[in-house]
Scaffold this motif. Sequence first.
Motif, PDB file in Angstrom:
ATOM      1  N   UNK A 128       9.702  44.392   6.556  1.00 33.22           N
ATOM      2  CA  UNK A 128      11.011  43.265   6.422  1.00 33.22           C
ATOM      3  C   UNK A 128      10.291  42.151   7.420  1.00 33.22           C
ATOM      4  N   UNK A 129      10.038  42.256   8.442  1.00 37.64           N
ATOM      5  CA  UNK A 129       8.937  41.419   9.629  1.00 37.64           C
ATOM      6  C   UNK A 129       7.327  42.289   9.432  1.00 37.64           C
ATOM      7  N   UNK A 130       6.481  41.847   8.373  1.00 33.49           N
ATOM      8  CA  UNK A 130       5.230  42.538   8.298  1.00 33.49           C
ATOM      9  C   UNK A 130       4.239  41.815   9.132  1.00 33.49           C
ATOM     10  N   UNK A 131       3.827  40.744   8.826  1.00 31.38           N
ATOM     11  CA  UNK A 131       2.786  39.664   9.287  1.00 31.38           C
ATOM     12  C   UNK A 131       3.014  38.197   9.247  1.00 31.38           C
ATOM     13  N   UNK A 132       2.688  37.714  10.286  1.00 26.71           N
ATOM     14  CA  UNK A 132       3.063  36.329  10.934  1.00 26.71           C
ATOM     15  C   UNK A 132       1.913  34.945  10.628  1.00 26.71           C
ATOM     16  N   UNK A 135       4.173  46.385  11.567  1.00 22.64           N
ATOM     17  CA  UNK A 135       4.671  46.918  10.257  1.00 22.64           C
ATOM     18  C   UNK A 135       4.491  48.275  10.077  1.00 22.64           C
ATOM     19  N   UNK A 136       5.193  48.935   9.037  1.00 23.84           N
ATOM     20  CA  UNK A 136       4.798  49.997   9.195  1.00 23.84           C
ATOM     21  C   UNK A 136       3.709  50.899   8.570  1.00 23.84           C
ATOM     22  N   UNK A 137       3.508  50.171   7.251  1.00 19.08           N
ATOM     23  CA  UNK A 137       1.408  50.808   7.117  1.00 19.08           C
ATOM     24  C   UNK A 137       1.362  49.595   7.374  1.00 19.08           C
ATOM     25  N   UNK A 189      -5.093  46.160  11.287  1.00 24.27           N
ATOM     26  CA  UNK A 189      -5.424  45.870  12.212  1.00 24.27           C
ATOM     27  C   UNK A 189      -4.729  45.765  13.444  1.00 24.27           C
ATOM     28  N   UNK A 190      -4.657  45.785  15.019  1.00 21.80           N
ATOM     29  CA  UNK A 190      -4.285  45.707  16.224  1.00 21.80           C
ATOM     30  C   UNK A 190      -2.318  45.434  15.873  1.00 21.80           C
ATOM     31  N   UNK A 191      -1.846  45.487  16.449  1.00 22.62           N
ATOM     32  CA  UNK A 191       0.087  45.041  16.234  1.00 22.62           C
ATOM     33  C   UNK A 191       0.005  43.359  16.765  1.00 22.62           C
ATOM     34  N   UNK A 192       0.652  43.066  16.470  1.00 23.22           N
ATOM     35  CA  UNK A 192       0.655  41.912  17.965  1.00 23.22           C
ATOM     36  C   UNK A 192      -0.423  41.155  17.872  1.00 23.22           C
TER      37      UNK A 192
END
Length: 150
Positions: free
Chosen positions: A90-94, A110-112, A123-126
Amino acid sequence: MSDDTTTGPPDPGGVWVVTVWADRDYHDQVLARRAGEDTAAAGEFPSDLPPREVRLIAEETRIGRAGDPKGDDLPEIDLGGPPRDPGVSHLHAVLMALPRDRWVVIDAGSTNGTTLNYAEAPLTPDTPVALRSGDRIHVGAWTTLTVERR
């Protein structure tokens, strides 16, 4: 087809544009990573999906798929389809603008995962990752977003 998202005057130094397209090479890479697993989750590749462009003018551009039927949480780059990329959250990246006409991409947990320029490791989340003109951001099972300064 152009999805021209603008919220202010263009930067006098140029405009950043994202081209969203179905990437056969990326889809094949996703399938290869899932060898021996259920590849149905990667979905069927949409061979007739035309690319679309989005101008990056706002300070933040969300990438994902709409989830609220009322449309209250629509991402600026909506990958909800049709056809819907089954691997997009739903919110994958920004995408975020930085001073001096620079952009970063942030995986939003993101899940995937989100990858850059066909890298194997997500990429490392956040964690913001600086972008250069021509970089390719990969999300979901077959979606690539090419960022370019024009």
